[in-house]
Design a protein around this motif. Structure first.
Motif, mmCIF file in Angstrom:
data_model
loop_
_atom_site.group_PDB
_atom_site.id
_atom_site.type_symbol
_atom_site.label_atom_id
_atom_site.label_comp_id
_atom_site.label_asym_id
_atom_site.label_seq_id
_atom_site.Cartn_x
_atom_site.Cartn_y
_atom_site.Cartn_z
ATOM 1 N N ASP A 174 0.833 -1.199 0.000
ATOM 2 C CA ASP A 174 0.000 0.000 0.000
ATOM 3 C C ASP A 174 0.873 1.256 0.000
ATOM 4 O OD1 ASP A 174 -2.246 -1.634 0.106
ATOM 5 O OD2 ASP A 174 -2.315 -1.593 2.293
ATOM 6 N N GLY B 261 -5.612 -2.454 -7.451
ATOM 7 C CA GLY B 261 -5.902 -2.077 -6.076
ATOM 8 C C GLY B 261 -6.921 -0.962 -6.032
ATOM 9 N N LYS B 262 -7.171 -0.460 -4.840
ATOM 10 C CA LYS B 262 -8.093 0.647 -4.633
ATOM 11 C C LYS B 262 -7.318 1.957 -4.664
ATOM 12 C CE LYS B 262 -11.137 -1.980 -1.614
ATOM 13 N NZ LYS B 262 -11.685 -2.069 -0.240
ATOM 14 N N CYS B 263 -7.953 2.985 -5.228
ATOM 15 C CA CYS B 263 -7.321 4.301 -5.322
ATOM 16 C C CYS B 263 -8.206 5.325 -4.624
ATOM 17 C CB CYS B 263 -7.134 4.690 -6.787
ATOM 18 S SG CYS B 263 -6.489 6.356 -7.019
ATOM 19 N N ASP C 74 -8.611 -0.226 5.115
ATOM 20 C CA ASP C 74 -8.888 -1.036 3.936
ATOM 21 C C ASP C 74 -9.207 -2.480 4.271
ATOM 22 O OD1 ASP C 74 -8.567 1.084 2.205
ATOM 23 O OD2 ASP C 74 -6.392 0.788 2.091
ATOM 24 N N ASN D 243 -3.217 -0.891 -2.448
ATOM 25 C CA ASN D 243 -4.106 0.264 -2.346
ATOM 26 C C ASN D 243 -3.291 1.543 -2.200
ATOM 27 O OD1 ASN D 243 -6.320 -1.517 -2.348
ATOM 28 N ND2 ASN D 243 -6.035 -1.862 -0.164
#
Length: 130
Positions: free
Chosen positions: A75, A109-111, A129, A93
């Motif tokens: 991350d 991943g998440k942004c 997360d 992320n």
């Protein structure tokens, strides 16, 4: 402070992990960090982080501006600009203020793009997360 020439001129950095270096553990420092080798662990700095084209990071990154040309599994918290070049891959992320990904870069991943990330710590990002 070390100086290494590149096509954009001279680039100064305070900490260098060279291409023949393997580091296991947490790296916490002030100033600009350049990684050209392998790191198994988290990297935290109040300055910039530069990940070279052949570098591999398995850990979380936290810094001002982060420039990725290699592979990162972890991350990221970036209070400035996160830039991914066409040779980069990122699996994790991200919480950033600004994000640029060149064509050919890989991001899974998440942004989260936020106006002010200065109050967020790397532990908070991972806990939120999960």
């Amino acid at each position: 402070m070390l100086i290494k020439g590149n096509k954009e001129g001279s680039q100064k950095f305070d900490t260098l992990i060279g291409p023949n270096c393997h580091l296991e553990g947490r790296l916490s420092c002030n100033g600009i960090v350049r990684i050209d080798g392998n790191v198994q662990g988290n990297i935290e700095t109040n300055g910039d982080i530069i990940i070279g084209e052949k570098a591999y990071i398995n850990g979380n990154l936290s810094g001002s501006n982060i420039h990725i040309s290699g592979k990162v599994e972890g991350d990221i918290i970036c209070t400035g600009l996160l830039k991914m070049t066409s040779t980069s891959s990122l699996y994790g992320n991200i919480k950033v203020k600004n994000f640029v990904a060149d064509e050919g870069s890989i991001f899974e991943g998440k942004c989260s793009v936020q106006g002010d990330t200065s109050a967020v710590t790397s532990n908070e990002a991972v806990e939120q997360d999960q």
